[in-house]
Scaffold this motif. Structure first.
Motif, short mmCIF file in Angstrom:
data_model
loop_
_atom_site.label_atom_id
_atom_site.label_comp_id
_atom_site.label_asym_id
_atom_site.label_seq_id
_atom_site.Cartn_x
_atom_site.Cartn_y
_atom_site.Cartn_z
N ARG A 33 4.63 22.60 -13.85
CA ARG A 33 5.08 23.74 -13.04
C ARG A 33 5.22 24.99 -13.91
NH1 ARG A 33 5.32 24.35 -7.38
NH2 ARG A 33 5.30 22.26 -6.51
N TYR A 34 4.15 25.72 -14.06
CA TYR A 34 4.19 26.96 -14.83
C TYR A 34 4.83 28.06 -14.01
CZ TYR A 34 1.30 25.36 -18.75
OH TYR A 34 0.84 24.73 -19.87
N ASP A 35 5.44 29.02 -14.70
CA ASP A 35 6.06 30.16 -14.02
C ASP A 35 5.04 31.18 -13.54
OD1 ASP A 35 8.60 29.13 -14.39
OD2 ASP A 35 8.89 30.16 -16.30
N LYS A 93 -11.55 34.88 -19.10
CA LYS A 93 -10.89 35.90 -18.29
C LYS A 93 -10.78 35.40 -16.85
CE LYS A 93 -10.69 39.31 -21.38
NZ LYS A 93 -9.42 39.94 -21.83
N ILE A 94 -9.70 35.78 -16.18
CA ILE A 94 -9.57 35.43 -14.77
C ILE A 94 -10.41 36.41 -13.97
CG2 ILE A 94 -8.01 35.19 -12.81
CD1 ILE A 94 -5.82 34.38 -14.78
N LYS A 95 -11.60 35.96 -13.62
CA LYS A 95 -12.51 36.78 -12.82
C LYS A 95 -12.38 36.45 -11.33
CE LYS A 95 -15.02 39.09 -14.76
NZ LYS A 95 -14.82 40.45 -15.32
N GLU A 96 -11.89 35.23 -11.06
CA GLU A 96 -11.75 34.78 -9.68
C GLU A 96 -10.35 34.20 -9.48
OE1 GLU A 96 -14.74 32.33 -8.00
OE2 GLU A 96 -16.36 33.21 -9.17
N LEU A 97 -9.73 34.56 -8.37
CA LEU A 97 -8.44 34.01 -7.99
C LEU A 97 -8.53 33.45 -6.58
CD1 LEU A 97 -5.33 33.60 -8.20
CD2 LEU A 97 -5.10 35.96 -7.37
N GLU A 98 -8.08 32.22 -6.42
CA GLU A 98 -7.92 31.64 -5.09
C GLU A 98 -6.42 31.44 -4.86
OE1 GLU A 98 -8.87 27.47 -2.85
OE2 GLU A 98 -10.46 28.34 -4.08
N PHE A 99 -5.91 32.05 -3.81
CA PHE A 99 -4.46 32.10 -3.62
C PHE A 99 -4.09 31.83 -2.18
CE2 PHE A 99 -0.64 34.72 -2.64
CZ PHE A 99 0.27 34.04 -3.44
N SER A 100 -3.11 30.94 -2.01
CA SER A 100 -2.52 30.68 -0.70
C SER A 100 -1.08 31.15 -0.71
CB SER A 100 -2.58 29.18 -0.36
OG SER A 100 -3.92 28.75 -0.18
N ALA A 101 -0.75 32.09 0.15
CA ALA A 101 0.62 32.59 0.22
C ALA A 101 1.55 31.57 0.83
CB ALA A 101 0.65 33.90 1.02
N SER A 102 1.02 30.75 1.75
CA SER A 102 1.86 29.77 2.42
C SER A 102 0.98 28.78 3.17
CB SER A 102 2.82 30.46 3.41
OG SER A 102 2.10 30.94 4.54
N LYS A 126 6.14 28.44 0.76
CA LYS A 126 5.90 29.86 0.54
C LYS A 126 5.73 30.12 -0.95
CE LYS A 126 6.48 33.00 3.10
NZ LYS A 126 5.52 33.85 3.85
N ASN A 127 4.78 30.99 -1.29
CA ASN A 127 4.58 31.42 -2.66
C ASN A 127 4.91 32.91 -2.80
OD1 ASN A 127 3.61 29.00 -3.87
ND2 ASN A 127 1.63 29.31 -2.88
N LEU A 128 5.27 33.30 -4.00
CA LEU A 128 5.47 34.70 -4.30
C LEU A 128 4.14 35.34 -4.67
CD1 LEU A 128 8.67 34.39 -6.55
CD2 LEU A 128 8.57 34.99 -4.12
N LEU A 129 4.11 36.65 -4.76
CA LEU A 129 2.90 37.30 -5.23
C LEU A 129 2.53 36.77 -6.61
CD1 LEU A 129 3.56 41.02 -4.20
CD2 LEU A 129 1.92 39.46 -3.17
N LEU A 154 -1.12 41.14 2.74
CA LEU A 154 -1.25 42.59 2.75
C LEU A 154 -0.50 43.20 1.58
CD1 LEU A 154 -0.85 43.33 6.57
CD2 LEU A 154 -2.94 42.93 5.26
N GLU A 155 0.62 42.58 1.19
CA GLU A 155 1.33 43.03 0.00
C GLU A 155 0.48 42.80 -1.25
OE1 GLU A 155 5.42 41.77 -0.45
OE2 GLU A 155 5.57 41.37 1.69
N LEU A 156 -0.20 41.69 -1.29
CA LEU A 156 -1.09 41.40 -2.42
C LEU A 156 -2.20 42.45 -2.50
CD1 LEU A 156 -2.22 39.63 -4.71
CD2 LEU A 156 -3.33 38.22 -2.96
N PHE A 157 -2.79 42.78 -1.37
CA PHE A 157 -3.87 43.77 -1.37
C PHE A 157 -3.39 45.11 -1.95
CE2 PHE A 157 -5.80 41.60 2.64
CZ PHE A 157 -6.19 40.54 1.86
#
Length: 340
Positions: A33-35, A93-102, A126-129, A154-157
């Protein structure tokens, strides 16, 4: 190199439960579990994974790509390797991010689970930004749950230079995005608007529980007026005989079949069509009108008949009841095989 993949050098993923993975189909938990996602990307587990990749070692967790390579389906591994040059090996380098907010979702799809749908089991993740340097980001893939239900995206955008980023969004098509969403979506460098469709009519309503087909059709027509829509079909036992009619429906909307995205469901195993009896596999092949014929045949051959999985399938179908006509033949033939 048979097993090498550029994903650990360029990509990171976080699912709705907050679990971090090298990519969305990597089937093994290797990170603690990384921060932050950046800590995982630069951590010792990823360093070890990169070393194994460079040694072209067989890696537990990458089996799905190995299987896709064998059956002739373009694998994530090959896609990553074709996309990125080897300069990122020395300078990841992080060129691609796959993210699920919830996991916030209004569907209970049969191939899904509570980790990815709050409608299954009622638990909300739920995940944070994401906390990481996204200055090098080129591609963003957002998933749910159902993304259009969660305003965190939308906050992420707002934190990104979206004009420089290619966006892929995956939706169940139950919600047509509001004006604010549409304004953001049109500003991205490019948009892959991915609509999940695992059958039409009563099959769609059965396998993706929560679907109202009349609403799906209405939303789909509206999407076509605003976006370049890419239908995505996940092939499994209960929709395997509906593929041809689904393709015909998609083509009736002016979308060619070479635009369609697809995948083969591996788990839960009782829905994995490669474990069916051979005569049922023949029924599936004969119901297919040449679309992905080679890949489907190779996928069905990738495993032998497994009685225990088929027993689970019939048990689930008995409990669910009200089978669509196209599922009845599968039910009848598998039941007959189990009794013989």
């Amino acid at each position: 190199m048979k097993h090498f993949c550029m994903a650990p050098f360029t990509h990171i993923q976080m699912n709705p439960a907050g679990e971090i993975n090298p990519c969305c189909i990597f089937d093994k938990r290797i990170y603690p579990r990384y921060d932050s996602l950046e800590m995982a990307f630069n951590g010792p587990e990823n360093s070890e994974l990169r070393s194994k990749m460079l040694n072209d070692e067989w890696i537990k967790g990458c089996e799905k790509c190995y299987r896709d390579d064998e059956i002739g389906k373009p694998s994530y591994r090959k896609n990553f390797n074709n996309k990125y040059d080897k300069s990122y090996i020395q300078n990841p380098k992080i060129k691609e991010l796959e993210f699920s907010a919830s996991n916030l979702c209004n569907f209970k799809c049969i191939g899904c689970n509570s980790k990815f749908s709050s409608a299954i089991g009622g638990k909300l993740y739920k995940n944070l930004l994401p906390d990481l340097d996204l200055s090098e980001l080129e591609d963003l893939k957002i998933l749910g749950g159902e993304p259009f239900m969660d305003p965190l995206y939308l906050e992420l955008f707002n934190t990104l230079k979206i004009e420089n980023i290619n966006l892929m969004i995956v939706t169940n098509n139950s919600i047509f995005p509001n004006e604010k969403w549409r304004e953001y979506l049109t500003r991205f460098k490019s948009l892959n608007y991915n609509v999940s469709i695992d059958g039409i009519g009563e099959v769609a309503e059965f396998v993706r529980y929560g679907t109202k087909w009349s609403r799906f059709e209405k939303n789909f027509d509206k999407q076509l007026k605003h976006f370049f829509v890419i239908p995505h079909y996940v092939f499994h036992t209960l929709n395997s005989t509906d593929l041809t009619d689904t393709i015909k429906w998609i083509e009736s909307k002016g979308i060619t079949n070479n635009t369609i995205s697809y995948d083969f469901l591996d788990a839960p195993e009782w829905l994995n069509a490669s474990y069916l009896p051979s005569n049922v596999k023949d029924i599936i092949i004969n119901n297919n009108d040449n679309f992905l014929q080679k890949e489907i045949i190779n996928f069905l051959k990738s495993n032998e008949f497994d009685k225990s999985y088929c027993i689970k399938l019939i048990k689930w179908m008995n409990e669910r009841g009200d089978l669509p006509d196209k599922c009845e033949e599968i039910y009848y033939e598998v039941s007959k095989c189990l009794k013989s």
